[in-house]
Motif scaffolding. Structure first.
Motif, mmCIF file in Angstrom:
data_model
loop_
_atom_site.group_PDB
_atom_site.id
_atom_site.type_symbol
_atom_site.label_atom_id
_atom_site.label_comp_id
_atom_site.label_asym_id
_atom_site.label_seq_id
_atom_site.Cartn_x
_atom_site.Cartn_y
_atom_site.Cartn_z
ATOM 1 N N GLN A 253 94.333 13.190 -3.756
ATOM 2 C CA GLN A 253 95.211 14.016 -2.939
ATOM 3 C C GLN A 253 96.551 13.329 -2.699
ATOM 4 O O GLN A 253 97.611 13.971 -2.709
ATOM 5 C CB GLN A 253 94.527 14.340 -1.611
ATOM 6 N N ALA A 254 96.511 12.020 -2.465
ATOM 7 C CA ALA A 254 97.754 11.281 -2.221
ATOM 8 C C ALA A 254 98.641 11.283 -3.460
ATOM 9 O O ALA A 254 99.871 11.420 -3.373
ATOM 10 C CB ALA A 254 97.437 9.851 -1.803
ATOM 11 N N ALA A 255 98.044 11.141 -4.632
ATOM 12 C CA ALA A 255 98.822 11.160 -5.873
ATOM 13 C C ALA A 255 99.491 12.517 -6.070
ATOM 14 O O ALA A 255 100.643 12.606 -6.535
ATOM 15 C CB ALA A 255 97.918 10.834 -7.055
ATOM 16 N N ALA A 256 98.794 13.585 -5.691
ATOM 17 C CA ALA A 256 99.379 14.920 -5.807
ATOM 18 C C ALA A 256 100.553 15.090 -4.847
ATOM 19 O O ALA A 256 101.582 15.680 -5.199
ATOM 20 C CB ALA A 256 98.314 15.977 -5.534
ATOM 21 N N ARG A 257 100.416 14.569 -3.644
ATOM 22 C CA ARG A 257 101.506 14.684 -2.657
ATOM 23 C C ARG A 257 102.731 13.873 -3.070
ATOM 24 O O ARG A 257 103.837 14.145 -2.630
ATOM 25 C CB ARG A 257 101.022 14.221 -1.284
ATOM 26 N N ALA A 258 102.535 12.854 -3.887
ATOM 27 C CA ALA A 258 103.657 11.998 -4.273
ATOM 28 C C ALA A 258 104.643 12.699 -5.192
ATOM 29 O O ALA A 258 105.701 12.155 -5.508
ATOM 30 C CB ALA A 258 103.131 10.733 -4.963
ATOM 31 N N VAL A 259 104.333 13.943 -5.621
ATOM 32 C CA VAL A 259 105.258 14.699 -6.474
ATOM 33 C C VAL A 259 106.564 14.960 -5.743
ATOM 34 O O VAL A 259 107.647 14.915 -6.322
ATOM 35 C CB VAL A 259 104.617 16.031 -6.920
ATOM 36 N N GLY A 260 106.476 15.238 -4.424
ATOM 37 C CA GLY A 260 107.666 15.501 -3.616
ATOM 38 C C GLY A 260 107.656 14.640 -2.390
ATOM 39 O O GLY A 260 106.675 13.950 -2.114
ATOM 40 N N PRO A 261 108.745 14.629 -1.582
ATOM 41 C CA PRO A 261 108.812 13.817 -0.369
ATOM 42 C C PRO A 261 107.932 14.384 0.706
ATOM 43 O O PRO A 261 107.622 15.574 0.716
ATOM 44 C CB PRO A 261 110.293 13.909 0.037
ATOM 45 N N ALA A 262 107.492 13.532 1.595
ATOM 46 C CA ALA A 262 106.631 13.959 2.704
ATOM 47 C C ALA A 262 107.476 14.579 3.782
ATOM 48 O O ALA A 262 107.628 14.053 4.865
ATOM 49 C CB ALA A 262 105.852 12.774 3.264
ATOM 50 N N ALA A 263 108.127 15.726 3.465
ATOM 51 C CA ALA A 263 108.955 16.420 4.437
ATOM 52 C C ALA A 263 108.638 17.898 4.380
ATOM 53 O O ALA A 263 108.391 18.464 3.317
ATOM 54 C CB ALA A 263 110.430 16.201 4.124
ATOM 55 N N ALA B 161 88.586 -5.000 -6.378
ATOM 56 C CA ALA B 161 88.248 -3.576 -6.458
ATOM 57 C C ALA B 161 88.144 -2.924 -5.081
ATOM 58 O O ALA B 161 87.602 -1.821 -4.968
ATOM 59 C CB ALA B 161 86.931 -3.401 -7.210
ATOM 60 N N ASN B 162 88.664 -3.566 -4.029
ATOM 61 C CA ASN B 162 88.547 -3.013 -2.677
ATOM 62 C C ASN B 162 89.360 -1.719 -2.581
ATOM 63 O O ASN B 162 90.602 -1.732 -2.608
ATOM 64 C CB ASN B 162 89.050 -4.032 -1.658
ATOM 65 N N ALA B 163 88.675 -0.592 -2.478
ATOM 66 C CA ALA B 163 89.329 0.720 -2.534
ATOM 67 C C ALA B 163 90.226 0.964 -1.321
ATOM 68 O O ALA B 163 91.333 1.498 -1.449
ATOM 69 C CB ALA B 163 88.265 1.810 -2.627
ATOM 70 N N LYS B 164 89.750 0.600 -0.140
ATOM 71 C CA LYS B 164 90.546 0.835 1.069
ATOM 72 C C LYS B 164 91.883 0.108 0.986
ATOM 73 O O LYS B 164 92.945 0.676 1.294
ATOM 74 C CB LYS B 164 89.777 0.387 2.308
ATOM 75 N N ALA B 165 91.861 -1.144 0.585
ATOM 76 C CA ALA B 165 93.085 -1.934 0.504
ATOM 77 C C ALA B 165 94.050 -1.325 -0.519
ATOM 78 O O ALA B 165 95.259 -1.214 -0.265
ATOM 79 C CB ALA B 165 92.759 -3.379 0.133
ATOM 80 N N HIS B 166 93.547 -0.912 -1.691
ATOM 81 C CA HIS B 166 94.411 -0.316 -2.715
ATOM 82 C C HIS B 166 95.035 0.985 -2.212
ATOM 83 O O HIS B 166 96.213 1.263 -2.484
ATOM 84 C CB HIS B 166 93.611 -0.053 -3.996
ATOM 85 N N TYR B 167 94.253 1.790 -1.509
ATOM 86 C CA TYR B 167 94.791 3.065 -1.010
ATOM 87 C C TYR B 167 95.963 2.818 -0.061
ATOM 88 O O TYR B 167 97.024 3.436 -0.183
ATOM 89 C CB TYR B 167 93.697 3.858 -0.292
ATOM 90 N N PHE B 168 95.787 1.883 0.880
ATOM 91 C CA PHE B 168 96.847 1.648 1.865
ATOM 92 C C PHE B 168 98.032 0.902 1.256
ATOM 93 O O PHE B 168 99.173 1.078 1.714
ATOM 94 C CB PHE B 168 96.291 0.892 3.066
ATOM 95 N N LEU B 169 97.799 0.092 0.242
ATOM 96 C CA LEU B 169 98.922 -0.536 -0.449
ATOM 97 C C LEU B 169 99.747 0.530 -1.181
ATOM 98 O O LEU B 169 100.988 0.437 -1.250
ATOM 99 C CB LEU B 169 98.419 -1.597 -1.421
ATOM 100 N N LEU C 107 100.003 3.587 -0.079
ATOM 101 C CA LEU C 107 100.714 4.248 1.010
ATOM 102 C C LEU C 107 101.944 3.446 1.424
ATOM 103 O O LEU C 107 103.004 4.000 1.725
ATOM 104 C CB LEU C 107 99.771 4.432 2.203
ATOM 105 N N SER C 108 101.808 2.123 1.419
ATOM 106 C CA SER C 108 102.944 1.259 1.749
ATOM 107 C C SER C 108 104.082 1.457 0.753
ATOM 108 O O SER C 108 105.261 1.544 1.132
ATOM 109 C CB SER C 108 102.494 -0.201 1.761
ATOM 110 N N LEU C 109 103.748 1.565 -0.540
ATOM 111 C CA LEU C 109 104.771 1.811 -1.552
ATOM 112 C C LEU C 109 105.451 3.156 -1.333
ATOM 113 O O LEU C 109 106.682 3.279 -1.461
ATOM 114 C CB LEU C 109 104.142 1.761 -2.943
ATOM 115 N N ALA C 110 104.659 4.175 -1.004
ATOM 116 C CA ALA C 110 105.230 5.505 -0.768
ATOM 117 C C ALA C 110 106.169 5.495 0.430
ATOM 118 O O ALA C 110 107.234 6.133 0.409
ATOM 119 C CB ALA C 110 104.109 6.514 -0.560
ATOM 120 N N GLN C 111 105.801 4.775 1.468
ATOM 121 C CA GLN C 111 106.653 4.706 2.663
ATOM 122 C C GLN C 111 107.951 3.945 2.389
ATOM 123 O O GLN C 111 108.939 4.129 3.100
ATOM 124 C CB GLN C 111 105.873 4.061 3.804
ATOM 125 N N GLU C 112 107.953 3.102 1.389
ATOM 126 C CA GLU C 112 109.166 2.387 0.991
ATOM 127 C C GLU C 112 110.005 3.196 -0.006
ATOM 128 O O GLU C 112 111.060 2.726 -0.458
ATOM 129 C CB GLU C 112 108.795 1.038 0.372
#
Length: 377
Positions: free
Chosen positions: A266-276, A222-230, A232-237
């Motif tokens: 907030q991150a889930a909302a941003r995932a609707v479109g590309p980070a551009a 249940a480590n929240a920090k690790a899940h958040y960055f994982l 982020l890793s998926l989004a960057q891929e």
């Protein structure tokens, strides 16, 4: 009491170190004066032997020259003989001068010093109220302690998050690594290490950082920090759907007051479109209005809008290539759209514009590696 015994011993040693050379020097001056008298008597004897014809004039001259050289080596040929009284006075004055320094300093310390205050261990100093000690002072003390005691795992464990809060992310990577090596692995240390590595890479979740987050999740699911960055890793891929699903699950699982819940939302909302950014907007991603508009569009219109935004960023970078963050967004955006050739081309152009030895070039290479692009050597 122990303090004064040590202080007295050190003072005695220091005083003797100064007084003994003074005494030796005075004795040497007396001895040299005696030698000079001997050489003068020898010169007088040579003159008498020459007058009696005992030695030849040439030999007498050589003898005088040798004695003269010895007198010159003494260095006192033209100096007046120092009297015993003068030497004694010099020694007394020197002794008083040497002893006056510790006596005066001891007196001043007795009036204003505090020799009875006990030393504080590292844990006590680090636990001091911040109002009494500045953060930089605490860090300096901890660092001095760790230089002398590099195997103090607790010290590294305390210092690592402090480094993160003060922006010293590379030092935080070292501190977390040492804490793990000395104290063992925990979810908190592994997630902290991954966060520090990500920050040191300019926000890119590197392979080493991802491994640290994976280790944290294995230790604490249940480590929240690790899940958040994982996520982020998926989004960057380019795996935005998977990243959004992970972040939405965090929103469901985490309590309302968790800071990671809001970040995941907030991150889930941003995932609707590309980070551009849109053309000329100069921001890290689409606005809320862009996301709202994209949600109501058909699939074809949404793709067209996204491609238009990315094309605008590409054109902007052609005009102003000295923008490391812009190149990172462009390469990531083309990868999200599935246009690997354009992502590779964007990387090649950005790498050439920024330079491989620059920080921006290194971050761009790191991103290209995570996206499966060919990294220029």
């Amino acid at each position: 009491m122990l303090f004064w015994v040590v202080a007295a011993s050190l003072t005695l040693v220091a005083s003797l170190a100064v007084l003994l050379p003074l005494a030796r020097r005075a004795e040497q001056e007396v001895d040299r004066s005696h030698d000079l008298e001997v050489y003068r008597d020898q010169l007088a004897e040579i003159d008498k032997d020459t007058a009696r014809g005992v030695i030849a004039a040439t030999d007498a001259e050589h003898a005088r020259a040798e004695i003269a050289r010895r007198i010159l080596r003494l260095g006192t040929g033209n100096q007046p003989k120092t009297s015993s009284g003068s030497l004694t006075a010099a020694k007394i004055v020197g002794g008083i001068a040497v002893l006056a320094v510790p006596l005066v300093s001891w007196g001043a310390y007795t009036l204003s010093g505090s020799p009875d205050i006990p030393d504080q261990p590292l844990s006590a100093r680090m636990a001091d109220n911040p109002a009494n000690s500045s953060v930089s002072d605490l860090i300096a003390r901890a660092e001095a302690h760790l230089v002398a005691n590099p195997s103090d795992g607790r010290g590294w464990d305390v210092l690592a998050p402090v480094y993160m809060r003060t922006g010293r992310v590379n030092d935080a990577v070292v501190a977390y690594g040492n804490a793990i090596k000395l104290l063992g692995t925990t979810a908190t240390r592994q997630s902290g290490l991954g966060e520090a590595m990500t920050a040191a890479a300019g926000g890119i979740v590197t392979a080493d950082a991802r491994a640290a987050f994976d280790a944290a999740v294995q230790l604490e699911p249940a480590n929240a920090k690790a899940h958040y960055f994982l996520g982020l890793s998926l989004a960057q891929e380019g795996k935005l759907a998977e990243a959004a699903a992970m972040w939405r699950q965090m929103v469901v699982d985490l309590p309302a007051d968790s800071p990671w819940r809001e970040a995941a939302e907030q991150a889930a909302a941003r995932a609707v479109g590309p980070a551009a950014p849109s053309a000329g907007a100069g921001q890290a991603g689409p606005t809320d209005a862009d996301i709202e508009a994209a949600a109501s569009m058909s699939s074809g219109d949404r793709t067209a809008m996204i491609e238009n935004m990315v094309s605008g960023l590409d054109e902007k970078l052609r005009q102003n290539p000295a923008d490391p963050e812009g190149w990172l967004r462009l390469v990531r955006s083309y990868s999200v759209l599935g246009k690997k050739d354009l992502a590779q081309d964007a990387f090649d152009r950005g790498y050439a514009a920024l330079g491989g030895d620059s920080d921006g070039g290194k971050k761009l290479s790191e991103l290209a590696g995570t996206l499966g692009l060919k990294v220029t050597e």
